[in-house]
Scaffold this motif. Structure first.
Motif, PDB file in Angstrom:
ATOM      1  N   ALA A 142     -15.325   1.441  -6.254  1.00 15.35           N
ATOM      2  CA  ALA A 142     -15.467   2.119  -4.779  1.00 15.35           C
ATOM      3  C   ALA A 142     -14.531   1.206  -3.916  1.00 15.35           C
ATOM      4  N   GLY A 143     -14.515  -0.089  -4.006  1.00 11.74           N
ATOM      5  CA  GLY A 143     -13.774  -0.786  -3.174  1.00 11.74           C
ATOM      6  C   GLY A 143     -12.187  -0.537  -3.473  1.00 11.74           C
ATOM      7  N   ASN A 144     -11.857  -0.254  -4.532  1.00 11.11           N
ATOM      8  CA  ASN A 144     -10.437   0.202  -4.916  1.00 11.11           C
ATOM      9  C   ASN A 144     -10.052   1.369  -4.114  1.00 11.11           C
ATOM     10  N   THR A 145     -11.002   2.491  -4.389  1.00 11.35           N
ATOM     11  CA  THR A 145     -10.704   3.564  -3.990  1.00 11.35           C
ATOM     12  C   THR A 145     -10.590   3.782  -2.157  1.00 11.35           C
ATOM     13  N   ALA A 146     -11.607   3.015  -1.770  1.00 16.88           N
ATOM     14  CA  ALA A 146     -11.332   2.818  -0.406  1.00 16.88           C
ATOM     15  C   ALA A 146      -9.801   2.029  -0.028  1.00 16.88           C
ATOM     16  N   LYS A 147      -9.607   1.137  -0.673  1.00 18.33           N
ATOM     17  CA  LYS A 147      -8.336   0.731  -0.264  1.00 18.33           C
ATOM     18  C   LYS A 147      -6.903   1.529  -0.691  1.00 18.33           C
ATOM     19  N   LEU A 148      -6.932   2.466  -1.673  1.00 23.41           N
ATOM     20  CA  LEU A 148      -6.110   3.338  -1.715  1.00 23.41           C
ATOM     21  C   LEU A 148      -5.933   4.457  -0.637  1.00 23.41           C
ATOM     22  N   ALA A 149      -7.247   4.608  -0.218  1.00 21.76           N
ATOM     23  CA  ALA A 149      -7.381   5.656   0.893  1.00 21.76           C
ATOM     24  C   ALA A 149      -6.903   4.937   2.334  1.00 21.76           C
ATOM     25  N   LEU A 150      -7.367   3.599   2.465  1.00 26.88           N
ATOM     26  CA  LEU A 150      -6.567   3.032   3.695  1.00 26.88           C
ATOM     27  C   LEU A 150      -5.101   3.081   3.382  1.00 26.88           C
ATOM     28  N   ASN A 151      -4.541   2.622   2.327  1.00 24.95           N
ATOM     29  CA  ASN A 151      -3.236   2.543   2.275  1.00 24.95           C
ATOM     30  C   ASN A 151      -2.465   4.008   2.236  1.00 24.95           C
ATOM     31  N   LEU A 152      -3.074   5.039   1.984  1.00 25.62           N
ATOM     32  CA  LEU A 152      -2.592   6.091   2.290  1.00 25.62           C
ATOM     33  C   LEU A 152      -2.478   6.556   3.967  1.00 25.62           C
ATOM     34  N   LEU A 153      -3.286   6.142   4.492  1.00 25.95           N
ATOM     35  CA  LEU A 153      -3.465   6.303   6.111  1.00 25.95           C
ATOM     36  C   LEU A 153      -2.065   5.227   6.764  1.00 25.95           C
ATOM     37  N   VAL A 154      -1.958   4.188   5.808  1.00 20.69           N
ATOM     38  CA  VAL A 154      -0.902   3.290   6.426  1.00 20.69           C
ATOM     39  C   VAL A 154       0.500   3.826   6.258  1.00 20.69           C
ATOM     40  N   GLY A 155       0.597   4.425   5.095  1.00 23.10           N
ATOM     41  CA  GLY A 155       1.810   5.276   4.824  1.00 23.10           C
ATOM     42  C   GLY A 155       2.063   6.668   5.785  1.00 23.10           C
ATOM     43  N   VAL A 156       0.968   7.104   6.011  1.00 25.85           N
ATOM     44  CA  VAL A 156       1.100   8.565   6.889  1.00 25.85           C
ATOM     45  C   VAL A 156       1.366   8.081   8.397  1.00 25.85           C
ATOM     46  N   MET A 157       0.818   6.763   8.827  1.00 21.75           N
ATOM     47  CA  MET A 157       1.074   6.423  10.004  1.00 21.75           C
ATOM     48  C   MET A 157       2.577   5.846  10.350  1.00 21.75           C
ATOM     49  N   ALA A 158       2.953   5.204   9.239  1.00 25.31           N
ATOM     50  CA  ALA A 158       4.345   4.727   9.417  1.00 25.31           C
ATOM     51  C   ALA A 158       5.242   5.889   9.205  1.00 25.31           C
TER      52      ALA A 158
END
Length: 285
Positions: free
Chosen positions: A161-177
């Protein structure tokens, strides 16, 4: 602390600053030098580093590296856990991490995953948040260590669960950048001031510390690596694989991977803020 890259070193220095006794191991011993110089004890094997430690934390590149540290000769699993848990702070493919957690528990070391949100700066200043997966009692055991290292501990479910959330978060990082990069490209095409746009963005409903930080790095030409484009690309690729395995059809992550793929290895060593310069048409990127 096992794994003395940039984040592992920053976390170890944080604990030393809190007057914790820190024992370290790294496969390349020379990388322990900053922690040794600050008062940590460096050890020749994972087993030696773990022996006598109250908490055991790892910051490694992937699940293969973690498995090697667990089960190699003189690995972590060669030492009785004696009630301790293994707290992994890295980013992993969730399914691989969950499978490794079962192996680790069978060897007597229950695993807690706690990938971090934040950078080396956050690790140094104790402002990280942790996206935690694991059994309730294991997470409770690990909590004093996590609260010493950061200011937020978010238990999201079982292992993976933690790493699923981390990958979701880094998707947002990429989209925002990526979004900010295309926006700045449009501004530049019309000769508009990027700094004024960022000021307006700060006062809008879209205000975000991330937009401000990335925009300022673009203006300063500062792409010293905090979170590299190579690591962003890796996490986006893992997010694609995890989404497909979950029955989803990812669209944004594959598009970002296609954008990053052709960049040179040298370019990918830069901070992910360099994506903005690339999209804005900077020739050096």
């Amino acid at each position: 602390m096992i794994g003395c890259g940039a984040m592992g070193t920053a976390l170890g220095l944080r604990l030393l600053g809190l007057s914790w006794e820190v024992r370290v191991y790294n496969r390349s011993p020379e990388r322990t030098a900053p922690l040794r110089d600050a008062g940590a004890s460096a050890h020749a094997t994972p087993a030696e580093a773990v022996a006598g430690a109250d908490w055991v934390a790892t910051v490694l590149t992937d699940s293969a590296a973690l498995r090697a540290l667990l089960f190699c000769d003189q690995g972590i699993a060669s030492v009785p856990a004696a009630g301790r848990r293994l707290v992994d702070l890295g980013t992993h493919q969730p399914a691989q991490l969950a499978a490794l957690g079962a192996e680790s528990a069978a060897a007597g070391w229950p695993l807690v995953e706690a990938p971090m949100t934040g950078s080396v700066h956050d690790a140094s200043h104790g402002t990280l948040h942790f996206l935690v997966g694991g059994a309730e009692e294991d997470v409770e055991w690990a909590s004093p260590l996590l609260w010493a290292l950061g200011r937020g501990v978010h238990h999201l479910g079982g292992l993976g669960a933690g790493n699923t959330a981390k990958l979701a978060l880094n998707l947002l990082v990429g989209v925002m950048a990526g979004g900010l990069g295309e926006a700045i490209a449009l501004l530049r095409a019309h000769g508009l001031a990027v700094d004024s746009f960022l000021d307006a963005l700060d006062g809008s409903g879209l205000a975000s510390p991330l937009y401000r930080r990335l925009g300022q790095r673009y203006l300063d030409g500062d792409h010293a690596p905090r979170f590299s484009l190579a690591n962003l690309e890796k996490d986006l690729r893992w997010e694609c694989e995890h989404a497909l395995a979950s029955g989803l059809q990812p669209r944004l992550a594959p598009a970002l991977c296609r954008l990053l793929g052709p960049l040179t290895e040298e370019a990918k060593r830069r901070d992910y803020s360099a994506l903005i310069a690339h999209l804005a048409g900077e020739p050096s990127c």
